[in-house]
Scaffold this active site. Structure first.
Site: not given
Length: 194
Positions: A10, A86
């Site tokens: 993404s 993340e």
């Protein structure tokens, strides 16, 4: 000192941090796979979605985009943001970016890359490989705070195609999701289907 961050999922279409330059290219020795469970963005703890990670693979390349960050404040802001975004990716590595398949020297050395490893002790959300149809069905059913899992897949497919990169795993999976959703094998091209 310049910092580079490599996006292969993404981050290609939705960065969320300031950068000075972006450079499309590829890393070597890895392939992109939908093996990471997402319980915070594209799924829930009860029903995880699937997002991409990198798997070591001799002779393979993974195309994506490298982001150059030069200002100290921007580097700190980017790292603070990425550590949250993340957080389910348990490994950080520093890899080289190539922009020309014939080049012997990288265009950028030492880019930061977040990877979700297959180590279930450090990465409790690793899902691993499964038959293509099973992965597609999981993606169709999953939705999280960042939206439906299928949107992630279709955005990734479209972003890669817009950059001129074809990723067989991504395209095969997107086509399987479209096939299941439509009940037929006919579906518009990726550029029309987002």
């Amino acid at each position: 000192m310049v910092m580079w961050v490599f996006g292969y999922g993404s981050l290609i279409w939705k960065q969320g941090f300031p950068f000075d330059e972006c450079l499309p290219g590829f890393i070597t020795g890895y392939r992109r796979v939908f093996y990471q469970g997402s319980t915070d963005h594209r799924g829930t703890p009860e029903f995880p979605g699937r997002t991409v990670t990198l798997e070591p693979a001799d002779g393979e390349v993974c195309w994506g985009v490298a982001y150059k960050i030069t200002k100290e404040k921007d580097k700190k802001d980017a790292l603070d943001y990425l550590e949250v975004r993340e957080k389910q990716y348990d490994k950080k590595v520093y890899l080289d970016l190539f922009t020309d398949p014939n080049a012997s020297e990288p265009a950028v050395s030492g880019m930061l890359v977040y990877i979700a490893s297959s180590d279930k002790k450090s990465n409790k959300n690793y899902l691993g490989p499964a038959p293509l149809e099973d992965i597609a069905k999981q993606i169709i059913k999953s939705e999280g705070p960042s939206g439906p899992n299928r949107d992630y897949l279709f955005h990734l497919e479209k972003a890669l195609l817009q950059l001129g990169f074809e990723d067989k795993h991504v395209m095969d999976l997107a086509n399987e999701v479209r096939r299941i959703l439509s009940g037929s094998t006919e579906w518009p091209a990726a550029a029309d289907a987002s």
